[in-house]
Design a protein around this motif. Sequence first.
Motif, PDB file in Angstrom:
ATOM      1  N   ASN A   1      11.488  -0.218  -0.032  1.00 39.61           N
ATOM      2  CA  ASN A   1      11.304  -1.292   0.929  1.00 39.61           C
ATOM      3  C   ASN A   1      10.975  -0.724   2.307  1.00 39.61           C
ATOM      4  OD1 ASN A   1      11.878  -3.695  -0.612  1.00 39.61           O
ATOM      5  ND2 ASN A   1      13.951  -2.888  -0.811  1.00 39.61           N
ATOM      6  N   LYS A   2      10.047  -1.357   2.994  1.00 41.84           N
ATOM      7  CA  LYS A   2       9.737  -0.957   4.358  1.00 41.84           C
ATOM      8  C   LYS A   2       9.089  -2.128   5.073  1.00 41.84           C
ATOM      9  CE  LYS A   2       5.312   1.284   3.142  1.00 41.84           C
ATOM     10  NZ  LYS A   2       4.564   2.547   3.203  1.00 41.84           N
ATOM     11  N   ASP A   3       8.944  -2.009   6.374  1.00 36.54           N
ATOM     12  CA  ASP A   3       8.332  -3.044   7.191  1.00 36.54           C
ATOM     13  C   ASP A   3       6.971  -3.413   6.593  1.00 36.54           C
ATOM     14  OD1 ASP A   3       6.929  -4.454   9.176  1.00 36.54           O
ATOM     15  OD2 ASP A   3       8.096  -3.499  10.753  1.00 36.54           O
ATOM     16  N   ILE A   4       6.719  -4.730   6.422  1.00 36.95           N
ATOM     17  CA  ILE A   4       5.457  -5.129   5.795  1.00 36.95           C
ATOM     18  C   ILE A   4       4.248  -4.691   6.612  1.00 36.95           C
ATOM     19  CG2 ILE A   4       6.517  -7.102   4.623  1.00 36.95           C
ATOM     20  CD1 ILE A   4       5.176  -8.921   6.692  1.00 36.95           C
ATOM     21  N   ASN A   5       4.426  -4.516   7.896  1.00 33.45           N
ATOM     22  CA  ASN A   5       3.308  -4.079   8.731  1.00 33.45           C
ATOM     23  C   ASN A   5       2.921  -2.622   8.461  1.00 33.45           C
ATOM     24  OD1 ASN A   5       2.846  -6.506  10.452  1.00 33.45           O
ATOM     25  ND2 ASN A   5       4.964  -6.124  11.049  1.00 33.45           N
TER      26      ASN A   5
ATOM     27  N   ASP B   1      -0.640   1.455  -0.850  1.00 38.82           N
ATOM     28  CA  ASP B   1       0.604   1.141  -1.553  1.00 38.82           C
ATOM     29  C   ASP B   1       0.362   0.164  -2.696  1.00 38.82           C
ATOM     30  OD1 ASP B   1       2.301   2.642   0.244  1.00 38.82           O
ATOM     31  OD2 ASP B   1       1.962   1.044   1.716  1.00 38.82           O
ATOM     32  N   GLY B   2      -0.687  -0.648  -2.576  1.00 37.02           N
ATOM     33  CA  GLY B   2      -0.975  -1.636  -3.605  1.00 37.02           C
ATOM     34  C   GLY B   2      -2.415  -2.091  -3.542  1.00 37.02           C
ATOM     35  N   PHE B   3      -2.841  -2.766  -4.620  1.00 34.26           N
ATOM     36  CA  PHE B   3      -4.230  -3.203  -4.764  1.00 34.26           C
ATOM     37  C   PHE B   3      -4.233  -4.678  -5.147  1.00 34.26           C
ATOM     38  CE2 PHE B   3      -3.455   1.104  -6.077  1.00 34.26           C
ATOM     39  CZ  PHE B   3      -4.331   1.846  -5.307  1.00 34.26           C
TER      40      PHE B   3
ATOM     41  N   ILE C   1       2.853 -11.608  -0.160  1.00 28.33           N
ATOM     42  CA  ILE C   1       2.861 -10.629  -1.251  1.00 28.33           C
ATOM     43  C   ILE C   1       3.571  -9.354  -0.796  1.00 28.33           C
ATOM     44  CG2 ILE C   1       1.370  -8.994  -2.484  1.00 28.33           C
ATOM     45  CD1 ILE C   1      -0.550 -11.288  -3.006  1.00 28.33           C
ATOM     46  N   ALA C   2       3.226  -8.894   0.402  1.00 34.41           N
ATOM     47  CA  ALA C   2       3.811  -7.650   0.917  1.00 34.41           C
ATOM     48  C   ALA C   2       5.320  -7.750   1.078  1.00 34.41           C
ATOM     49  CB  ALA C   2       3.161  -7.288   2.256  1.00 34.41           C
ATOM     50  N   LYS C   3       5.795  -8.952   1.346  1.00 36.46           N
ATOM     51  CA  LYS C   3       7.235  -9.163   1.540  1.00 36.46           C
ATOM     52  C   LYS C   3       8.041  -8.725   0.321  1.00 36.46           C
ATOM     53  CE  LYS C   3      10.620 -12.868   2.325  1.00 36.46           C
ATOM     54  NZ  LYS C   3      10.801 -14.322   2.575  1.00 36.46           N
ATOM     55  N   TRP C   4       7.452  -8.850  -0.873  1.00 37.67           N
ATOM     56  CA  TRP C   4       8.180  -8.563  -2.103  1.00 37.67           C
ATOM     57  C   TRP C   4       7.821  -7.222  -2.721  1.00 37.67           C
ATOM     58  CZ3 TRP C   4      12.312 -11.220  -2.560  1.00 37.67           C
ATOM     59  CH2 TRP C   4      12.373 -12.495  -1.986  1.00 37.67           C
ATOM     60  N   MET C   5       6.940  -6.490  -2.072  1.00 39.16           N
ATOM     61  CA  MET C   5       6.630  -5.150  -2.563  1.00 39.16           C
ATOM     62  C   MET C   5       7.837  -4.248  -2.324  1.00 39.16           C
ATOM     63  SD  MET C   5       2.649  -4.686  -1.424  1.00 39.16           S
ATOM     64  CE  MET C   5       2.566  -3.048  -2.161  1.00 39.16           C
ATOM     65  N   GLY C   6       8.141  -3.439  -3.298  1.00 36.90           N
ATOM     66  CA  GLY C   6       9.344  -2.635  -3.241  1.00 36.90           C
ATOM     67  C   GLY C   6      10.355  -3.166  -4.232  1.00 36.90           C
TER      68      GLY C   6
ATOM     69  N   THR D   1      -3.971 -11.078  -7.198  1.00 37.43           N
ATOM     70  CA  THR D   1      -2.943 -10.336  -7.931  1.00 37.43           C
ATOM     71  C   THR D   1      -2.776  -8.942  -7.362  1.00 37.43           C
ATOM     72  OG1 THR D   1      -3.703 -11.486  -9.923  1.00 37.43           O
ATOM     73  CG2 THR D   1      -2.141  -9.670 -10.228  1.00 37.43           C
ATOM     74  N   MET D   2      -1.533  -8.606  -6.978  1.00 38.88           N
ATOM     75  CA  MET D   2      -1.243  -7.277  -6.444  1.00 38.88           C
ATOM     76  C   MET D   2      -0.600  -6.402  -7.516  1.00 38.88           C
ATOM     77  SD  MET D   2       0.842  -4.727  -5.220  1.00 38.88           S
ATOM     78  CE  MET D   2       2.424  -5.532  -5.525  1.00 38.88           C
ATOM     79  N   TYR D   3      -1.199  -5.208  -7.687  1.00 39.79           N
ATOM     80  CA  TYR D   3      -0.608  -4.176  -8.539  1.00 39.79           C
ATOM     81  C   TYR D   3      -0.253  -2.996  -7.639  1.00 39.79           C
ATOM     82  CZ  TYR D   3      -2.889  -6.879 -12.229  1.00 39.79           C
ATOM     83  OH  TYR D   3      -3.291  -7.893 -13.062  1.00 39.79           O
ATOM     84  N   SER D   4       0.980  -2.527  -7.726  1.00 35.41           N
ATOM     85  CA  SER D   4       1.404  -1.411  -6.883  1.00 35.41           C
ATOM     86  C   SER D   4       0.751  -0.109  -7.340  1.00 35.41           C
ATOM     87  CB  SER D   4       2.923  -1.250  -6.931  1.00 35.41           C
ATOM     88  OG  SER D   4       3.326  -0.741  -8.201  1.00 35.41           O
ATOM     89  N   LYS D   5       0.782   0.876  -6.471  1.00 36.98           N
ATOM     90  CA  LYS D   5       0.264   2.196  -6.820  1.00 36.98           C
ATOM     91  C   LYS D   5       1.021   2.758  -8.014  1.00 36.98           C
ATOM     92  CE  LYS D   5      -0.460   6.883  -5.053  1.00 36.98           C
ATOM     93  NZ  LYS D   5       0.249   7.502  -6.198  1.00 36.98           N
ATOM     94  N   GLU D   6       2.333   2.525  -8.039  1.00 40.73           N
ATOM     95  CA  GLU D   6       3.146   3.028  -9.147  1.00 40.73           C
ATOM     96  C   GLU D   6       2.705   2.420 -10.478  1.00 40.73           C
ATOM     97  OE1 GLU D   6       5.303   3.832  -5.446  1.00 40.73           O
ATOM     98  OE2 GLU D   6       4.275   2.064  -6.222  1.00 40.73           O
ATOM     99  N   LEU D   7       2.370   1.140 -10.455  1.00 44.15           N
ATOM    100  CA  LEU D   7       1.912   0.494 -11.685  1.00 44.15           C
ATOM    101  C   LEU D   7       0.586   1.089 -12.140  1.00 44.15           C
ATOM    102  CD1 LEU D   7       2.008  -3.262 -12.583  1.00 44.15           C
ATOM    103  CD2 LEU D   7      -0.095  -1.964 -12.900  1.00 44.15           C
TER     104      LEU D   7
END
Length: 312
Positions: A3-7, A98-100, A117-122, A174-180
Amino acid sequence: MTNKDINLISLAVIVVTYNRKDYLMRCLHGVYSQTLPPKAVYIVDNASTDGTYECLNENDLLSNPTIDVKYIRLDKNLGGAGGFYTGLKTAHEDGGYDGFVLMDDDGQPDKDELKYIAKWMGRYDYINALVVSDTDHTKTSFPRKSYGFDRKEIEQESDADGIILNYSAPFNGTMYSKELVDKVGYPNPDFFFQGDEVNYHKRAVKAGFIPVTCINSIHYHPCKIPRVYKFGIGRRKVKLSIEDTPIRIYCKHRNMVYNRFILRDYIYIIITYPFYSYLYLTKGSFKNYCIFNKAIWAGIRKRLDGHLKYLI
Protein backbone atom coordinates in the motif's frame (compact mmCIF):
# COMPACT_ATOMS: atom_id res chain seq x y z
CA MET A 1 2.71 -4.44 -4.28
CA THR A 2 2.47 -2.73 -0.91
CA ASN A 3 0.00 0.00 0.00
CA LYS A 4 1.17 3.52 -0.76
CA ASP A 5 -0.15 6.97 -1.57
CA ILE A 6 -2.26 6.71 -4.74
CA ASN A 7 -0.45 9.72 -6.16
CA LEU A 8 2.73 7.63 -6.17
CA ILE A 9 1.12 4.78 -8.11
CA SER A 10 2.29 4.50 -11.70
CA LEU A 11 -0.32 3.26 -14.17
CA ALA A 12 -0.13 2.57 -17.90
CA VAL A 13 -3.38 2.68 -19.87
CA ILE A 14 -3.56 0.45 -22.94
CA VAL A 15 -6.14 1.27 -25.61
CA VAL A 16 -6.67 -0.94 -28.66
CA THR A 17 -8.32 0.56 -31.73
CA TYR A 18 -9.39 -0.36 -35.23
CA ASN A 19 -11.25 1.98 -37.60
CA ARG A 20 -13.18 3.80 -34.87
CA LYS A 21 -11.42 7.15 -34.70
CA ASP A 22 -14.43 9.02 -33.29
CA TYR A 23 -14.80 6.54 -30.45
CA LEU A 24 -11.05 6.60 -29.90
CA MET A 25 -10.99 10.39 -29.54
CA ARG A 26 -13.75 10.18 -26.94
CA CYS A 27 -11.84 7.48 -25.08
CA LEU A 28 -8.58 9.43 -25.07
CA HIS A 29 -10.25 12.63 -23.89
CA GLY A 30 -11.51 10.60 -20.94
CA VAL A 31 -8.06 9.16 -20.23
CA TYR A 32 -6.35 12.54 -20.45
CA SER A 33 -8.93 14.10 -18.11
CA GLN A 34 -8.34 11.71 -15.20
CA THR A 35 -8.14 13.20 -11.72
CA LEU A 36 -5.33 10.68 -11.20
CA PRO A 37 -3.53 10.76 -14.55
CA PRO A 38 -1.73 7.64 -15.77
CA LYS A 39 2.00 7.76 -16.28
CA ALA A 40 1.63 6.56 -19.86
CA VAL A 41 -0.94 5.71 -22.53
CA TYR A 42 -0.23 3.05 -25.13
CA ILE A 43 -2.43 3.40 -28.22
CA VAL A 44 -2.32 0.19 -30.26
CA ASP A 45 -3.67 0.76 -33.76
CA ASN A 46 -4.66 -2.44 -35.58
CA ALA A 47 -3.66 -1.05 -39.01
CA SER A 48 -6.71 1.23 -39.23
CA THR A 49 -7.67 2.48 -42.69
CA ASP A 50 -10.00 5.31 -41.63
CA GLY A 51 -7.34 7.96 -41.03
CA THR A 52 -6.98 7.27 -37.32
CA TYR A 53 -3.39 8.53 -37.06
CA GLU A 54 -4.14 11.72 -38.99
CA CYS A 55 -7.21 12.38 -36.85
CA LEU A 56 -5.25 11.94 -33.61
CA ASN A 57 -2.44 14.14 -34.90
CA GLU A 58 -4.80 16.91 -36.04
CA ASN A 59 -6.53 16.93 -32.65
CA ASP A 60 -3.27 16.94 -30.65
CA LEU A 61 -4.01 13.57 -29.05
CA LEU A 62 -0.64 12.00 -29.77
CA SER A 63 1.04 14.07 -27.08
CA ASN A 64 0.18 15.30 -23.61
CA PRO A 65 2.02 17.64 -21.25
CA THR A 66 1.83 15.27 -18.27
CA ILE A 67 1.31 11.82 -19.82
CA ASP A 68 3.75 9.83 -21.94
CA VAL A 69 1.77 8.92 -25.08
CA LYS A 70 3.02 6.00 -27.15
CA TYR A 71 1.39 5.23 -30.50
CA ILE A 72 1.95 1.73 -31.86
CA ARG A 73 0.71 0.99 -35.38
CA LEU A 74 0.60 -2.69 -36.27
CA ASP A 75 1.39 -3.88 -39.78
CA LYS A 76 -1.91 -5.75 -40.00
CA ASN A 77 -5.12 -6.20 -38.06
CA LEU A 78 -4.43 -8.66 -35.22
CA GLY A 79 -7.81 -8.15 -33.58
CA GLY A 80 -8.41 -7.15 -29.99
CA ALA A 81 -6.41 -10.14 -28.74
CA GLY A 82 -3.34 -9.25 -30.76
CA GLY A 83 -3.69 -5.60 -29.86
CA PHE A 84 -3.89 -6.22 -26.11
CA TYR A 85 -1.04 -8.73 -26.33
CA THR A 86 1.15 -6.15 -28.05
CA GLY A 87 0.17 -3.28 -25.76
CA LEU A 88 0.51 -5.17 -22.48
CA LYS A 89 3.76 -6.85 -23.51
CA THR A 90 5.30 -3.56 -24.64
CA ALA A 91 4.25 -1.65 -21.50
CA HIS A 92 5.31 -4.48 -19.20
CA GLU A 93 8.72 -4.77 -20.85
CA ASP A 94 9.19 -0.99 -20.77
CA GLY A 95 8.96 -1.28 -16.98
CA GLY A 96 8.24 1.36 -14.37
CA TYR A 97 4.53 0.69 -13.93
CA ASP A 98 2.67 -0.68 -10.91
CA GLY A 99 -0.34 -1.68 -12.98
CA PHE A 100 -1.86 -1.76 -16.46
CA VAL A 101 -5.41 -0.63 -17.30
CA LEU A 102 -6.87 -2.16 -20.46
CA MET A 103 -9.76 -0.77 -22.49
CA ASP A 104 -11.25 -0.84 -26.00
CA ASP A 105 -11.51 2.30 -28.09
CA ASP A 106 -15.30 2.45 -27.64
CA GLY A 107 -14.97 2.68 -23.86
CA GLN A 108 -14.87 6.00 -22.02
CA PRO A 109 -13.43 6.27 -18.50
CA ASP A 110 -15.14 8.52 -15.99
CA LYS A 111 -12.77 11.20 -14.73
CA ASP A 112 -12.31 9.40 -11.38
CA GLU A 113 -11.97 5.87 -12.78
CA LEU A 114 -8.23 5.49 -12.18
CA LYS A 115 -8.35 7.22 -8.80
CA TYR A 116 -10.78 4.67 -7.41
CA ILE A 117 -8.90 1.77 -8.99
CA ALA A 118 -5.62 2.97 -7.50
CA LYS A 119 -7.22 3.19 -4.07
CA TRP A 120 -7.48 -0.61 -3.93
CA MET A 121 -4.14 -1.49 -5.44
CA GLY A 122 -2.04 -3.26 -2.87
CA ARG A 123 -5.05 -5.20 -1.63
CA TYR A 124 -6.15 -6.49 -5.04
CA ASP A 125 -4.24 -7.24 -8.24
CA TYR A 126 -7.21 -7.55 -10.60
CA ILE A 127 -9.58 -4.59 -10.35
CA ASN A 128 -12.39 -3.68 -12.75
CA ALA A 129 -14.33 -0.48 -13.02
CA LEU A 130 -18.10 -0.92 -13.13
CA VAL A 131 -18.91 -0.94 -16.85
CA VAL A 132 -22.00 1.20 -17.41
CA SER A 133 -24.02 1.81 -20.57
CA ASP A 134 -22.90 5.05 -22.19
CA THR A 135 -26.48 5.92 -23.18
CA ASP A 136 -28.46 4.65 -20.17
CA HIS A 137 -26.67 4.94 -16.85
CA THR A 138 -29.26 2.76 -15.10
CA LYS A 139 -27.88 -0.24 -17.01
CA THR A 140 -24.54 -1.98 -17.13
CA SER A 141 -23.02 -2.77 -20.51
CA PHE A 142 -22.79 -6.50 -19.79
CA PRO A 143 -25.25 -8.76 -17.95
CA ARG A 144 -24.63 -10.11 -14.46
CA LYS A 145 -26.21 -13.36 -13.22
CA SER A 146 -29.99 -13.12 -12.87
CA TYR A 147 -29.88 -9.31 -12.62
CA GLY A 148 -29.25 -8.88 -16.31
CA PHE A 149 -28.23 -5.29 -17.02
CA ASP A 150 -29.80 -3.69 -13.93
CA ARG A 151 -27.07 -1.48 -12.44
CA LYS A 152 -28.86 -0.92 -9.13
CA GLU A 153 -29.33 -4.65 -8.52
CA ILE A 154 -25.69 -5.36 -9.34
CA GLU A 155 -24.39 -2.58 -7.11
CA GLN A 156 -26.27 -4.10 -4.18
CA GLU A 157 -23.81 -7.00 -4.30
CA SER A 158 -21.02 -4.71 -3.15
CA ASP A 159 -19.70 -4.54 0.39
CA ALA A 160 -19.44 -1.39 2.53
CA ASP A 161 -16.31 -0.37 0.58
CA GLY A 162 -18.06 -0.60 -2.78
CA ILE A 163 -16.27 -3.81 -3.81
CA ILE A 164 -17.89 -6.80 -5.50
CA LEU A 165 -15.75 -9.92 -5.19
CA ASN A 166 -15.33 -12.38 -8.06
CA TYR A 167 -16.86 -10.06 -10.64
CA SER A 168 -15.21 -8.41 -13.62
CA ALA A 169 -15.68 -7.37 -17.25
CA PRO A 170 -12.15 -8.02 -18.57
CA PHE A 171 -10.45 -5.56 -20.92
CA ASN A 172 -13.01 -2.83 -20.16
CA GLY A 173 -11.45 -0.50 -17.62
CA THR A 174 -9.58 -3.45 -16.11
CA MET A 175 -6.42 -3.07 -14.03
CA TYR A 176 -3.89 -5.89 -13.79
CA SER A 177 -1.00 -5.35 -11.38
CA LYS A 178 2.61 -5.86 -12.37
CA GLU A 179 2.71 -8.86 -10.05
CA LEU A 180 -0.20 -10.45 -11.88
CA VAL A 181 1.34 -9.89 -15.31
CA ASP A 182 4.70 -11.18 -14.06
CA LYS A 183 2.99 -14.43 -13.11
CA VAL A 184 0.24 -14.83 -15.72
CA GLY A 185 1.93 -13.36 -18.78
CA TYR A 186 0.05 -11.78 -21.68
CA PRO A 187 -3.25 -12.38 -23.51
CA ASN A 188 -3.16 -15.06 -26.20
CA PRO A 189 -2.90 -13.10 -29.49
CA ASP A 190 -4.11 -16.04 -31.59
CA PHE A 191 -7.70 -15.67 -30.35
CA PHE A 192 -8.07 -12.58 -32.60
CA PHE A 193 -11.17 -11.45 -30.69
CA GLN A 194 -14.00 -12.84 -28.55
CA GLY A 195 -12.88 -15.15 -25.78
CA ASP A 196 -9.38 -13.73 -25.34
CA GLU A 197 -10.54 -11.80 -22.27
CA VAL A 198 -12.23 -14.92 -20.86
CA ASN A 199 -9.05 -16.91 -21.39
CA TYR A 200 -6.92 -14.30 -19.59
CA HIS A 201 -9.46 -14.10 -16.78
CA LYS A 202 -9.38 -17.88 -16.26
CA ARG A 203 -5.58 -17.88 -16.25
CA ALA A 204 -5.49 -15.08 -13.66
CA VAL A 205 -7.98 -16.85 -11.40
CA LYS A 206 -6.10 -20.14 -11.76
CA ALA A 207 -2.93 -18.30 -10.68
CA GLY A 208 -4.69 -17.25 -7.47
CA PHE A 209 -5.77 -13.68 -8.26
CA ILE A 210 -9.26 -12.64 -7.15
CA PRO A 211 -11.13 -10.38 -9.60
CA VAL A 212 -13.07 -7.51 -8.04
CA THR A 213 -15.20 -4.67 -9.34
CA CYS A 214 -15.13 -1.26 -7.67
CA ILE A 215 -18.57 0.29 -8.17
CA ASN A 216 -17.24 3.81 -7.55
CA SER A 217 -14.95 3.48 -10.54
CA ILE A 218 -17.06 3.93 -13.68
CA HIS A 219 -16.23 2.94 -17.23
CA TYR A 220 -18.78 3.86 -19.91
CA HIS A 221 -19.24 1.52 -22.84
CA PRO A 222 -21.91 0.82 -25.50
CA CYS A 223 -24.53 -1.66 -24.35
CA LYS A 224 -25.38 -4.15 -27.06
CA ILE A 225 -28.11 -6.48 -25.86
CA PRO A 226 -28.10 -9.60 -28.05
CA ARG A 227 -31.17 -11.59 -29.01
CA VAL A 228 -31.20 -14.41 -26.46
CA TYR A 229 -32.84 -17.76 -27.08
CA LYS A 230 -33.83 -19.95 -24.12
CA PHE A 231 -33.86 -23.73 -24.09
CA GLY A 232 -34.97 -25.99 -21.29
CA ILE A 233 -33.00 -29.03 -20.15
CA GLY A 234 -34.96 -30.59 -17.33
CA ARG A 235 -35.10 -27.95 -14.62
CA ARG A 236 -32.24 -25.98 -16.15
CA LYS A 237 -32.50 -23.28 -18.77
CA VAL A 238 -29.76 -22.52 -21.26
CA LYS A 239 -29.55 -19.02 -22.74
CA LEU A 240 -27.77 -18.75 -26.08
CA SER A 241 -27.14 -16.07 -28.69
CA ILE A 242 -25.73 -16.37 -32.19
CA GLU A 243 -23.63 -14.17 -34.46
CA ASP A 244 -24.40 -13.07 -38.01
CA THR A 245 -21.05 -12.55 -39.76
CA PRO A 246 -18.50 -15.25 -40.67
CA ILE A 247 -15.62 -13.82 -38.61
CA ARG A 248 -17.78 -13.35 -35.51
CA ILE A 249 -19.39 -16.78 -35.81
CA TYR A 250 -16.04 -18.48 -36.24
CA CYS A 251 -14.18 -16.69 -33.45
CA LYS A 252 -17.06 -16.92 -30.96
CA HIS A 253 -17.43 -20.68 -31.20
CA ARG A 254 -13.83 -21.67 -31.79
CA ASN A 255 -12.63 -19.65 -28.82
CA MET A 256 -15.52 -20.76 -26.62
CA VAL A 257 -14.77 -24.44 -27.28
CA TYR A 258 -11.04 -23.84 -26.78
CA ASN A 259 -11.71 -22.22 -23.40
CA ARG A 260 -14.21 -24.90 -22.35
CA PHE A 261 -11.70 -27.63 -23.19
CA ILE A 262 -9.13 -25.96 -20.93
CA LEU A 263 -11.72 -26.18 -18.13
CA ARG A 264 -12.57 -29.74 -19.21
CA ASP A 265 -16.17 -28.62 -19.45
CA TYR A 266 -17.02 -31.05 -22.22
CA ILE A 267 -20.63 -31.41 -21.08
CA TYR A 268 -21.44 -27.79 -21.91
CA ILE A 269 -20.17 -28.25 -25.46
CA ILE A 270 -22.16 -31.46 -25.94
CA ILE A 271 -25.36 -30.00 -24.48
CA THR A 272 -25.32 -26.72 -26.40
CA TYR A 273 -24.20 -28.09 -29.78
CA PRO A 274 -27.68 -29.21 -30.97
CA PHE A 275 -29.26 -25.95 -29.81
CA TYR A 276 -26.68 -23.83 -31.61
CA SER A 277 -27.09 -26.02 -34.69
CA TYR A 278 -30.84 -25.45 -34.60
CA LEU A 279 -30.41 -21.68 -34.25
CA TYR A 280 -27.94 -21.33 -37.11
CA LEU A 281 -30.13 -23.44 -39.38
CA THR A 282 -33.42 -21.71 -38.52
CA LYS A 283 -32.36 -18.17 -37.61
CA GLY A 284 -29.27 -17.95 -39.79
CA SER A 285 -28.35 -19.92 -42.90
CA PHE A 286 -26.80 -23.21 -43.95
CA LYS A 287 -23.58 -21.30 -44.73
CA ASN A 288 -23.43 -19.96 -41.17
CA TYR A 289 -24.16 -23.45 -39.84
CA CYS A 290 -21.16 -24.77 -41.76
CA ILE A 291 -18.91 -22.01 -40.38
CA PHE A 292 -20.16 -22.83 -36.87
CA ASN A 293 -19.19 -26.49 -37.32
CA LYS A 294 -15.75 -25.61 -38.66
CA ALA A 295 -15.25 -23.39 -35.60
CA ILE A 296 -16.27 -26.16 -33.20
CA TRP A 297 -13.84 -28.60 -34.79
CA ALA A 298 -11.01 -26.02 -34.77
CA GLY A 299 -11.62 -25.36 -31.07
CA ILE A 300 -11.50 -29.06 -30.26
CA ARG A 301 -8.22 -29.39 -32.16
CA LYS A 302 -6.90 -26.17 -30.57
CA ARG A 303 -6.27 -24.66 -33.99
CA LEU A 304 -6.33 -20.87 -33.68
CA ASP A 305 -5.43 -19.83 -37.22
CA GLY A 306 -8.58 -20.60 -39.20
CA HIS A 307 -10.16 -17.16 -38.72
CA LEU A 308 -7.76 -15.61 -41.23
CA LYS A 309 -9.85 -16.79 -44.19
CA TYR A 310 -12.80 -14.78 -42.89
CA LEU A 311 -10.97 -11.47 -42.62
CA ILE A 312 -11.99 -8.97 -45.28
